[in-house]
Design an enzyme around this catalytic site. Structure first.
Site, PDB file in Angstrom:
ATOM      1  N   GLY A 150      15.871 -53.637 -33.070  1.00 52.58           N
ATOM      2  CA  GLY A 150      15.697 -53.458 -34.169  1.00 52.58           C
ATOM      3  C   GLY A 150      16.030 -53.698 -35.391  1.00 52.58           C
ATOM      4  O   GLY A 150      15.752 -54.519 -36.153  1.00 52.58           O
ATOM      5  N   THR A 151      17.143 -53.629 -34.894  1.00 52.17           N
ATOM      6  CA  THR A 151      18.346 -54.300 -36.029  1.00 52.17           C
ATOM      7  C   THR A 151      18.704 -55.237 -36.390  1.00 52.17           C
ATOM      8  O   THR A 151      18.612 -55.866 -37.454  1.00 52.17           O
ATOM      9  CB  THR A 151      20.282 -53.796 -35.248  1.00 52.17           C
ATOM     10  OG1 THR A 151      20.224 -52.110 -34.947  1.00 52.17           O
ATOM     11  CG2 THR A 151      20.954 -54.338 -36.824  1.00 52.17           C
ATOM     12  N   GLN A 203      10.152 -46.161 -35.983  1.00 48.89           N
ATOM     13  CA  GLN A 203       9.590 -44.640 -35.212  1.00 48.89           C
ATOM     14  C   GLN A 203       8.901 -44.894 -36.258  1.00 48.89           C
ATOM     15  O   GLN A 203       8.343 -43.524 -35.957  1.00 48.89           O
ATOM     16  CB  GLN A 203      10.346 -43.585 -36.770  1.00 48.89           C
ATOM     17  CG  GLN A 203      12.396 -43.932 -36.292  1.00 48.89           C
ATOM     18  CD  GLN A 203      12.760 -43.219 -34.879  1.00 48.89           C
ATOM     19  OE1 GLN A 203      11.674 -42.632 -34.562  1.00 48.89           O
ATOM     20  NE2 GLN A 203      14.699 -43.886 -34.756  1.00 48.89           N
ATOM     21  N   THR A 253      18.245 -68.828 -24.853  1.00 48.95           N
ATOM     22  CA  THR A 253      17.654 -67.873 -24.296  1.00 48.95           C
ATOM     23  C   THR A 253      17.030 -66.565 -24.380  1.00 48.95           C
ATOM     24  O   THR A 253      17.461 -65.401 -24.286  1.00 48.95           O
ATOM     25  CB  THR A 253      18.132 -68.831 -22.538  1.00 48.95           C
ATOM     26  OG1 THR A 253      18.817 -69.911 -22.409  1.00 48.95           O
ATOM     27  CG2 THR A 253      17.428 -68.381 -21.605  1.00 48.95           C
ATOM     28  N   CYS A 265      23.404 -43.554 -35.342  1.00 50.71           N
ATOM     29  CA  CYS A 265      23.852 -44.076 -35.257  1.00 50.71           C
ATOM     30  C   CYS A 265      25.019 -44.074 -36.578  1.00 50.71           C
ATOM     31  O   CYS A 265      26.373 -44.479 -36.682  1.00 50.71           O
ATOM     32  CB  CYS A 265      22.970 -45.248 -36.421  1.00 50.71           C
ATOM     33  SG  CYS A 265      21.591 -45.942 -35.731  1.00 50.71           S
TER      34      CYS A 265
HETATM   35  N1  PLP Z   1      15.551 -48.799 -37.605  1.00 47.71           N
HETATM   36  C1  PLP Z   1      15.561 -47.326 -37.494  1.00 47.71           C
HETATM   37  C2  PLP Z   1      14.456 -46.201 -38.061  1.00 47.71           C
HETATM   38  C3  PLP Z   1      15.776 -47.172 -36.281  1.00 47.71           C
HETATM   39  O1  PLP Z   1      15.645 -45.768 -36.019  1.00 47.71           O
HETATM   40  C4  PLP Z   1      16.541 -47.636 -34.870  1.00 47.71           C
HETATM   41  C5  PLP Z   1      17.255 -47.160 -34.137  1.00 47.71           C
HETATM   42  O2  PLP Z   1      18.126 -45.658 -35.092  1.00 47.71           O
HETATM   43  C6  PLP Z   1      16.958 -49.160 -35.460  1.00 47.71           C
HETATM   44  C7  PLP Z   1      16.472 -49.519 -37.244  1.00 47.71           C
HETATM   45  C8  PLP Z   1      17.834 -49.276 -34.523  1.00 47.71           C
HETATM   46  O3  PLP Z   1      16.604 -50.189 -34.138  1.00 47.71           O
HETATM   47  P1  PLP Z   1      17.635 -50.701 -32.240  1.00 47.71           P
HETATM   48  O4  PLP Z   1      18.670 -49.784 -31.868  1.00 47.71           O
HETATM   49  O5  PLP Z   1      16.908 -51.080 -31.709  1.00 47.71           O
HETATM   50  O6  PLP Z   1      19.005 -51.878 -33.282  1.00 47.71           O
END
Ligand code: PLP
Length: 385
Positions: free
Chosen positions: A69-70, A176, A234, A322
């Site tokens: 997600g990041t 979320q 890859t 985080c």
């Molecule tokens: N965005 C939100 C709202 C999240 O809650 C999170 C994960 O906690 C992320 C992004 C990041 O996702 P990832 O852990 O896959 O990098």
């Protein structure tokens, strides 16, 4: 074990684990190779893309797999700004996930004009402030769909309208909300949207970015032609296969999970509010992801509650995963105007597919007792609050 930290990550669904294990044992080919063992990997990636697209309510061509997600958040923001070099403004909010917030800080360092639009006490974006912030020079507006710490859902269609009026693109972080509230990416009206597999009972280290057709976007990983040139390297085939399976079964569980988990979360909420004095609910009373419960337990340190609960094998979070190992008060709780001592006493409980009635019973039995005990030995003065 009572696992109440599903916003941090979800357990892998057994169906996903089975699919991944089977794949891992049978396939090792490089998906870019043209002979059968390579092609099998490519086909599985294609199938996964179908499932993610279907679960998101999007066309297959709009889905790009990423490493998290990041990464999707970074790719969306940096990729749009790179593609629109003449526009030097970026607009976001004060409550974004660090994946967006820190990217915004990075952009400031690069000379971009970044505006952080405030939210009210419920965590809802101030649309008037947004209107003032967006100009024809704004390349992109990034507003999360729902907040990971307090669950507040943003009025994304209003955000889209305001941004598009000025010719600005819109990205939303839907990590979320995917699998928790009903939406179709195409109908939200956003240009880019982020999701992550490990919040929908899939594996960690794989995400996806939805990109509406025609959205200007430059890759930030350079190399091979994977993901139609948008993400070189890859592919994490096994991760993508797991993500695909998690997305395939998502619609099968969606309604039953939503109804059952809303009832469970509501029961936990009502139970806590009647059994624990002096607690403060963080978030929007209605417009929120119902499975996220964030409370300030006045007079206590959240770590003390978390550790006491952990001794009973009940796992919660002190805010967002985080920021767990940092001493800073959560930027989200600060942004909604919570006093620092309230923020430091905040615990987040988040429910998911594998929670049961018994989990709620256990929490309602243990937590009020723990809070009462901790308050007895702490120097807290109820009249102070
Ligand atoms: N965005 C939100 C709202 C999240 O809650 C999170 C994960 O906690 C992320 C992004 C990041 O996702 P990832 O852990 O896959 O990098």
């Amino acid at each position: 074990m009572v696992y109440l930290d599903n916003n941090a990550t979800t357990p892998i669904d057994p169906a996903v684990a089975d699919k991944m294990t089977g794949f891992l044992r049978e396939h090792f080919g490089n998906p870019s190779s043209l002979y059968p063992i390579g092609r099998a990997g490519k086909e599985m990636i294609n199938e996964a893309r179908d499932y993610v697209a279907a679960a998101l309510g999007a066309s297959k061509a709009s889905i790009y797999f990423t490493g998290s997600g990041t990464e999707s958040d970074n790719q969306a923001i940096l990729g749009v700004l790179d593609a629109l070099p003449d526009k030097r403004e970026f607009v976001t909010t004060t409550i974004e996930h660090p994946a967006v917030q820190e990217t915004a800080v990075y952009l400031e360092g690069k000379g971009y004009r970044v505006t952080y639009v405030p939210v009210d006490a419920t965590g809802t974006i101030d649309l008037n402030a947004l209107r003032d912030a967006v100009t024809p020079q704004t390349a992109l507006v990034s507003v999360m769909h729902a907040n990971n710490e307090i669950g507040t859902i943003q009025p994304i269609s209003d955000v889209v309208r305001i941004a598009h009026e000025q010719g600005s693109l819109v990205h939303t972080d839907a990590v979320q909300t995917f699998g928790k509230i009903p939406f179709k990416a195409d109908d939200l009206g956003v240009d880019l949207l982020t999701v992550s597999a490990h919040k929908i009972y899939g594996p960690k280290g794989v995400g996806a970015l939805y990109v509406r057709k025609g959205t200007p976007l430059k890759p930030f990983l350079h190399g091979g032609h994977q993901e139609r040139g948008m993400r070189a390297g890859t592919e994490n085939t096994i991760g993508i296969v797991g993500f695909g399976e998690a997305a395939r079964i998502l619609p099968l569980h969606f309604e039953a999970d939503r109804v059952r988990l809303t009832l469970l979360a509501d029961r936990l909420k009502a139970g806590l509010e009647s059994a624990v004095p002096k607690i403060h609910f963080n978030g929007h009373p209605e417009r929120r992801v119902k499975t996220t419960l964030s409370y300030a337990f006045l007079g206590l340190e959240s770590e003390a509650i978390l550790l006491s609960l952990a001794t009973k094998a009940i796992y919660v979070s002190t805010g967002s995963a985080c920021s767990e190992d940092s001493d800073d008060v959560s930027h989200v709780l600060t942004a909604i105007g919570l006093r620092p001592e309230f923020a430091r006493s905040t615990v987040r409980m988040s429910l998911g597919r594998f929670n049961t009635e018994e989990d709620v019973d256990t929490t309602l039995r243990e937590l009020p007792e723990i809070v009462a005990k901790l308050r007895k030995i702490s120097a807290w003065d109820p009249d102070e609050f």
